[in-house]
Design a protein around this motif. Structure first.
Motif, PDB file in Angstrom:
ATOM      1  N   GLU A   1       0.847  -1.192   0.000  1.00 48.13           N
ATOM      2  CA  GLU A   1       0.000   0.000   0.000  1.00 48.13           C
ATOM      3  C   GLU A   1       0.884   1.243   0.000  1.00 48.13           C
ATOM      4  O   GLU A   1       2.092   1.166   0.225  1.00 48.13           O
ATOM      5  CB  GLU A   1      -0.896   0.007   1.248  1.00 48.13           C
TER       6      GLU A   1
ATOM      7  N   ARG B   1      -9.051   0.317   7.106  1.00 49.31           N
ATOM      8  CA  ARG B   1      -9.236   1.202   5.948  1.00 49.31           C
ATOM      9  C   ARG B   1     -10.391   0.733   5.070  1.00 49.31           C
ATOM     10  O   ARG B   1     -11.236   1.533   4.651  1.00 49.31           O
ATOM     11  CB  ARG B   1      -7.940   1.249   5.130  1.00 49.31           C
ATOM     12  N   ILE B   2     -10.447  -0.566   4.819  1.00 46.20           N
ATOM     13  CA  ILE B   2     -11.512  -1.123   3.968  1.00 46.20           C
ATOM     14  C   ILE B   2     -12.875  -0.925   4.612  1.00 46.20           C
ATOM     15  O   ILE B   2     -13.851  -0.530   3.950  1.00 46.20           O
ATOM     16  CB  ILE B   2     -11.233  -2.613   3.704  1.00 46.20           C
TER      17      ILE B   2
ATOM     18  N   THR C   1     -14.014   2.721   4.417  1.00 48.12           N
ATOM     19  CA  THR C   1     -14.213   3.308   3.084  1.00 48.12           C
ATOM     20  C   THR C   1     -15.113   2.427   2.225  1.00 48.12           C
ATOM     21  O   THR C   1     -16.302   2.719   2.043  1.00 48.12           O
ATOM     22  CB  THR C   1     -12.856   3.532   2.399  1.00 48.12           C
ATOM     23  N   LEU C   2     -14.593   1.332   1.737  1.00 46.12           N
ATOM     24  CA  LEU C   2     -15.348   0.480   0.825  1.00 46.12           C
ATOM     25  C   LEU C   2     -16.575  -0.157   1.474  1.00 46.12           C
ATOM     26  O   LEU C   2     -17.576  -0.430   0.794  1.00 46.12           O
ATOM     27  CB  LEU C   2     -14.433  -0.622   0.269  1.00 46.12           C
ATOM     28  N   LEU C   3     -16.504  -0.403   2.785  1.00 44.89           N
ATOM     29  CA  LEU C   3     -17.620  -1.043   3.496  1.00 44.89           C
ATOM     30  C   LEU C   3     -18.287  -0.088   4.489  1.00 44.89           C
ATOM     31  O   LEU C   3     -18.981  -0.534   5.393  1.00 44.89           O
ATOM     32  CB  LEU C   3     -17.117  -2.291   4.234  1.00 44.89           C
TER      33      LEU C   3
ATOM     34  N   ASP D   1     -20.808   1.790   4.279  1.00 43.16           N
ATOM     35  CA  ASP D   1     -22.274   1.786   4.290  1.00 43.16           C
ATOM     36  C   ASP D   1     -22.877   0.428   4.635  1.00 43.16           C
ATOM     37  O   ASP D   1     -24.099   0.288   4.682  1.00 43.16           O
ATOM     38  CB  ASP D   1     -22.801   2.238   2.923  1.00 43.16           C
ATOM     39  N   GLU D   2     -22.036  -0.561   4.851  1.00 40.03           N
ATOM     40  CA  GLU D   2     -22.535  -1.888   5.215  1.00 40.03           C
ATOM     41  C   GLU D   2     -23.029  -1.873   6.660  1.00 40.03           C
ATOM     42  O   GLU D   2     -22.440  -1.216   7.523  1.00 40.03           O
ATOM     43  CB  GLU D   2     -21.439  -2.934   5.060  1.00 40.03           C
TER      44      GLU D   2
END
Length: 364
Positions: A74, A115-116, A119-121, A123-124
């Motif tokens: 990263e 981080r995931i 950001t990416l999750l 709204d889960e």
């Protein structure tokens, strides 16, 4: 998946990687050399590791954890938001030829999960139950006898902040080790908020604080006494700090800690750990549990219940974890979280020891 024969596997791993690194003639076989601290796993060894991985991930699946795969490297400026200075100092870094930015081979997976999740999750719905199987890379001095490439299997529970969530991490760990056939292991429980509260009086003197932290970690009573005299603490404060060296043992340690100090944060932390212990005790796991309130690993990282796993025949922890409630907010979305990781090579060592002991017993 086939049977796993851990003793020859792990002895082979040790001999090739740590025990006899200097026996190969460099001029004869330079192309076969690999850096110290990493290993090549041949078919039988790989089969054993895959069996362990399968068994552990199967436990995660039963607990409804979802597996993800984070990237192996990263950007340093992003990754550094979630790790301490010591980890970054020991990370392997290089320059991205496309952008000129500094990149880092992951030295830890948890910041990546944070981080995931942020950001990416983001709204889960919570809780998020995530697991992974990944290798991490950390520079270690050659004489330290530790791996530089470490294979981990771990899980993170994101959202809940209660004792049940902390107990879930430890219950998962116990079930995983049992699934592999390990029985003689112990899990030491600590409470970082309690330890931080006791040692907070040293925060204004960073140099002294670092020395005190080292003494507590190594249980060096005489050296700690010397440092406390430099600080000129009152008798009550001195007693509280020195008590960290002795707050180790069974359930009775929690009762002693509960009356040690009037600090509300420390008392609340012990009440939380008592709740975690009570849940595990009710589940029948008391035989595996010890209390160690002098544990300072990850002092600036963890925020609550922490734990480490030890097993007979292995002189180093098999893994560990704990609560890190402030990590996700560094990536944009605050959420209480807890997690843990198990180290595959060390689990292999524990299985090898069990296998060897079984053979000795069968000959008697």
């Amino acid at each position: 998946m086939g049977l796993c024969h851990p003793l020859p596997v792990f002895i082979s791993f040790l001999s090739k990687t740590f025990l006899f690194p200097g026996t190969m003639n460099l001029s004869d076989k330079p192309k076969t050399m690999i850096p110290k601290g990493v290993a090549t796993f041949l078919p039988e060894e790989t089969l054993c590791r895959r069996k362990i991985e399968h068994d552990l991930l199967s436990v995660f699946e039963r607990w409804h954890y979802q597996e993800l795969t984070p990237p192996i490297f990263e950007y340093l400026d992003v990754f550094s938001l979630g790790v301490g200075e010591e980890i970054l100092d020991n990370a392997y870094k290089f320059v991205d030829r496309a952008t000129g930015r500094i990149m880092v081979l992951r030295p830890d997976v948890t910041p990546q999960i944070a981080r995931i999740a942020s950001t990416l999750l983001a709204d889960e719905p919570r809780p998020l139950r995530l697991c992974y199987s990944a290798n991490v890379f950390r520079h270690q001095e050659e004489h330290a006898g530790r791996e530089r490439e470490v294979f981990q299997i771990g899980g993170e529970l994101i959202g809940p902040s209660d004792a049940k969530a902390d107990a879930e991490m430890i219950s998962l760990t116990i079930e995983m080790l049992q699934s592999l056939g390990l029985k003689n292991f112990r899990i030491t429980l600590g409470q970082m908020a309690f330890t931080q509260g006791i040692l907070s009086r040293f925060k204004t003197d960073p140099a002294l604080f670092k020395k005190v932290l080292s003494c507590v970690a190594k249980k060096e009573a005489s050296q700690l006494e010397t440092l406390l005299r430099q600080k000129a603490l009152d008798d009550t404060s001195r007693r509280e700090v020195l008590s960290l060296l002795d707050l180790f043992g069974g359930e009775e340690v929690l009762a002693r800690a509960a009356v040690l100090t009037d600090d509300s944060v420390c008392r609340s932390a012990i009440e939380g750990l008592q709740s975690v212990y009570g849940i595990l005790k009710a589940a029948g796991y008391q035989e595996y549990l010890l209390i160690d309130l002098g544990e300072v690993r990850g002092f600036d990282y963890y925020t609550g219940t922490i734990f480490e796993i030890f097993s007979e025949g292995v002189g180093i922890e098999l893994g560990g974890g704990g609560r890190y409630d402030h990590l996700l907010e560094k990536f944009g979305t605050a959420s209480p979280s807890t997690g843990f990781a198990l180290y595959i090579e060390r689990i292999q060592a524990a299985l090898a020891w069990v296998s060897a002991q079984s053979k000795v017993t069968s000959r008697k």
